[in-house]
Design a protein around this motif. Structure first.
Motif, PDB file in Angstrom:
ATOM      1  N   ARG A 115      27.943  31.599  42.312  1.00  0.00           N
ATOM      2  CA  ARG A 115      27.884  32.402  43.538  1.00  0.00           C
ATOM      3  C   ARG A 115      28.712  31.768  44.660  1.00  0.00           C
ATOM      4  O   ARG A 115      29.490  32.445  45.323  1.00  0.00           O
ATOM      5  N   VAL A 116      28.556  30.451  44.863  1.00  0.00           N
ATOM      6  CA  VAL A 116      29.301  29.819  45.960  1.00  0.00           C
ATOM      7  C   VAL A 116      30.798  29.756  45.648  1.00  0.00           C
ATOM      8  O   VAL A 116      31.628  29.778  46.581  1.00  0.00           O
ATOM      9  N   LEU A 117      31.149  29.692  44.373  1.00  0.00           N
ATOM     10  CA  LEU A 117      32.563  29.747  44.013  1.00  0.00           C
ATOM     11  C   LEU A 117      33.179  31.078  44.451  1.00  0.00           C
ATOM     12  O   LEU A 117      34.260  31.114  45.057  1.00  0.00           O
ATOM     13  N   LEU A 118      32.484  32.167  44.151  1.00  0.00           N
ATOM     14  CA  LEU A 118      32.991  33.489  44.522  1.00  0.00           C
ATOM     15  C   LEU A 118      32.992  33.669  46.037  1.00  0.00           C
ATOM     16  O   LEU A 118      33.929  34.244  46.608  1.00  0.00           O
ATOM     17  N   GLU A 119      31.951  33.172  46.696  1.00  0.00           N
ATOM     18  CA  GLU A 119      31.862  33.316  48.144  1.00  0.00           C
ATOM     19  C   GLU A 119      32.899  32.477  48.880  1.00  0.00           C
ATOM     20  O   GLU A 119      33.192  32.747  50.051  1.00  0.00           O
ATOM     21  N   SER A 120      33.455  31.461  48.211  1.00  0.00           N
ATOM     22  CA  SER A 120      34.449  30.612  48.868  1.00  0.00           C
ATOM     23  C   SER A 120      35.786  31.313  49.066  1.00  0.00           C
ATOM     24  O   SER A 120      36.638  30.841  49.831  1.00  0.00           O
ATOM     25  N   CYS A 121      35.986  32.435  48.390  1.00  0.00           N
ATOM     26  CA  CYS A 121      37.254  33.177  48.494  1.00  0.00           C
ATOM     27  C   CYS A 121      37.240  34.034  49.771  1.00  0.00           C
ATOM     28  O   CYS A 121      36.359  34.873  49.941  1.00  0.00           O
ATOM     29  N   ARG A 227      36.654  24.115  48.012  1.00  0.00           N
ATOM     30  CA  ARG A 227      36.163  24.914  49.152  1.00  0.00           C
ATOM     31  C   ARG A 227      34.648  25.039  49.120  1.00  0.00           C
ATOM     32  O   ARG A 227      33.986  25.025  50.164  1.00  0.00           O
ATOM     33  N   ALA A 228      34.094  25.187  47.911  1.00  0.00           N
ATOM     34  CA  ALA A 228      32.642  25.379  47.774  1.00  0.00           C
ATOM     35  C   ALA A 228      31.869  24.072  47.885  1.00  0.00           C
ATOM     36  O   ALA A 228      30.637  24.097  47.992  1.00  0.00           O
ATOM     37  N   GLY A 229      32.570  22.955  47.825  1.00  0.00           N
ATOM     38  CA  GLY A 229      31.902  21.666  47.923  1.00  0.00           C
ATOM     39  C   GLY A 229      31.087  21.292  46.700  1.00  0.00           C
ATOM     40  O   GLY A 229      30.061  20.631  46.813  1.00  0.00           O
ATOM     41  N   ILE A 230      31.559  21.703  45.522  1.00  0.00           N
ATOM     42  CA  ILE A 230      30.847  21.361  44.290  1.00  0.00           C
ATOM     43  C   ILE A 230      31.755  20.534  43.395  1.00  0.00           C
ATOM     44  O   ILE A 230      32.958  20.376  43.671  1.00  0.00           O
ATOM     45  N   GLU A 231      31.186  19.999  42.334  1.00  0.00           N
ATOM     46  CA  GLU A 231      31.953  19.199  41.379  1.00  0.00           C
ATOM     47  C   GLU A 231      33.125  20.014  40.844  1.00  0.00           C
ATOM     48  O   GLU A 231      32.994  21.194  40.512  1.00  0.00           O
ATOM     49  N   ARG A 232      34.284  19.385  40.765  1.00  0.00           N
ATOM     50  CA  ARG A 232      35.475  20.074  40.264  1.00  0.00           C
ATOM     51  C   ARG A 232      35.317  20.374  38.779  1.00  0.00           C
ATOM     52  O   ARG A 232      34.986  19.478  37.994  1.00  0.00           O
ATOM     53  N   ILE A 233      35.534  21.606  38.391  1.00  0.00           N
ATOM     54  CA  ILE A 233      35.389  22.021  37.007  1.00  0.00           C
ATOM     55  C   ILE A 233      36.664  22.714  36.554  1.00  0.00           C
ATOM     56  O   ILE A 233      37.519  23.089  37.364  1.00  0.00           O
ATOM     57  N   GLY A 234      36.791  22.892  35.259  1.00  0.00           N
ATOM     58  CA  GLY A 234      37.928  23.601  34.701  1.00  0.00           C
ATOM     59  C   GLY A 234      37.593  25.059  34.434  1.00  0.00           C
ATOM     60  O   GLY A 234      36.424  25.454  34.410  1.00  0.00           O
ATOM     61  N   ALA A 235      38.623  25.850  34.224  1.00  0.00           N
ATOM     62  CA  ALA A 235      38.419  27.273  33.962  1.00  0.00           C
ATOM     63  C   ALA A 235      37.603  27.494  32.694  1.00  0.00           C
ATOM     64  O   ALA A 235      36.843  28.463  32.595  1.00  0.00           O
ATOM     65  N   HIS A 236      37.710  26.585  31.717  1.00  0.00           N
ATOM     66  CA  HIS A 236      36.990  26.778  30.452  1.00  0.00           C
ATOM     67  C   HIS A 236      35.488  26.597  30.629  1.00  0.00           C
ATOM     68  O   HIS A 236      34.700  27.137  29.829  1.00  0.00           O
TER      69      HIS A 236
END
Length: 292
Positions: A115-121, A227-236
């Motif tokens: 949710r926060v990933l999407l809201e960061s856009c 932007r979301a302030g979370i651990e960096r993850i990959g697309a996979h």
């Protein structure tokens, strides 16, 4: 070497049906091997040379990267034999990399993190609409980064509500187009995508506007994490998240495999480890009494 690599790329495209990103990787590994072994003396190539190269490279790579490297090397050696550049089949000289299937756990992202990933856009900006559409496609359909980059305008059938996915090995599959995914795509196409003659859906935000590469799709996910302030993850990781959420919602492993477009059920079997509810049903009770 350049002539050999050009012919090898054509072989991978035309004969093997590999996608552009895989061809680039295989050619990169081929260049490294040929540089180390001496491309001018291929007929004198020995099994010992092949084995020493693999051992040296595997010692400085992760298990996954080493496995990809030996796969690419076997492909090159088959090509060299097929075209008469070597007289001996050296594929068997490539040692296997130690590693066990299904030994790892798929790592998913929590719903609140999605949710926060999407809201960061920032959807009031053009690049924000594009990134929101990319993240929506990744999280809802479980696509690979390369499949998102390969999406074309003609792949979207708005009337039928279907989306053609250009997957591995030039395989084309159809998936239903969920309403929220369609809305995110429409928002980008109407008020975010630059005017261009390219047919790919997702383009760079800055001129000259060109199709995004798979690495750029991964970069979109990485910037969203910052932007979301979370651990960096990959697309996979988002692909694993889609599979895990669908499984937890009651879907079967076969249905998860269909969504992810796995060719073999073994590729989907790893997700059985995160289906705790069904694992409990097959767990044997601990024997009564104190352990000896």
């Amino acid at each position: 070497m350049e002539e050999l690599l050009t012919e090898y790329r054509a072989y991978l495209f035309c004969e093997r049906g590999l996608v552009a990103a895989t061809v680039r990787y295989y050619a990169q590994e081929a260049r490294l091997f040929l540089t180390r072994s001496g491309s001018g003396e291929l007929r004198e190539l020995t099994a010992g040379t092949v084995t020493r190269f693999v051992v040296a490279e595997a010692s400085v790579r992760s298990t996954g990267a080493a496995k990809l490297m030996v796969t690419a090397l076997r492909s090159l050696l088959r090509f060299l034999l097929l075209t008469g550049r070597v007289e001996t089949d050296l594929v068997s000289a490539v040692p296997a990399v130690a590693g066990w299937r299904l030994a790892w756990l798929p790592r998913s992202v929590r719903p609140d993190q999605v949710r926060v990933l999407l809201e960061s856009c920032e959807q009031n900006r053009l690049v924000g609409r594009r990134d929101f559409a990319i993240l929506t496609v990744l999280t809802r359909l479980g696509l690979r980064a390369g499949e998102v980059a390969a999406m074309e305008l003609d792949d979207i059938d708005w009337r039928a509500g279907e989306l053609v996915i250009r997957g591995k090995g030039n395989q084309h599959d159809k998936l239903p187009l969920p309403v929220d995914v369609g809305q995110a795509l429409v928002g980008y196409l109407r008020a975010g995508r630059p005017t261009s003659s390219y047919r790919q859906v997702f383009l760079t935000a800055l001129a000259p506007h060109q199709p995004l590469a798979s690495g750029s799709v991964c970069a979109v996910v990485g910037r969203a994490c910052v932007r979301a302030g979370i651990e960096r993850i990959g697309a996979h990781r988002l692909r694993h998240t889609t599979a895990t959420s669908v499984l937890q919602a009651g879907a079967s492993l076969e249905e998860v495999g269909q969504l992810l477009r796995h060719r073999e059920l073994n590729s989907t079997a790893i997700y059985a480890k995160v289906d705790h509810g069904r694992l409990v049903s097959v767990t044997r009770p601990w024997p009564s009494g104190s352990p000896s």
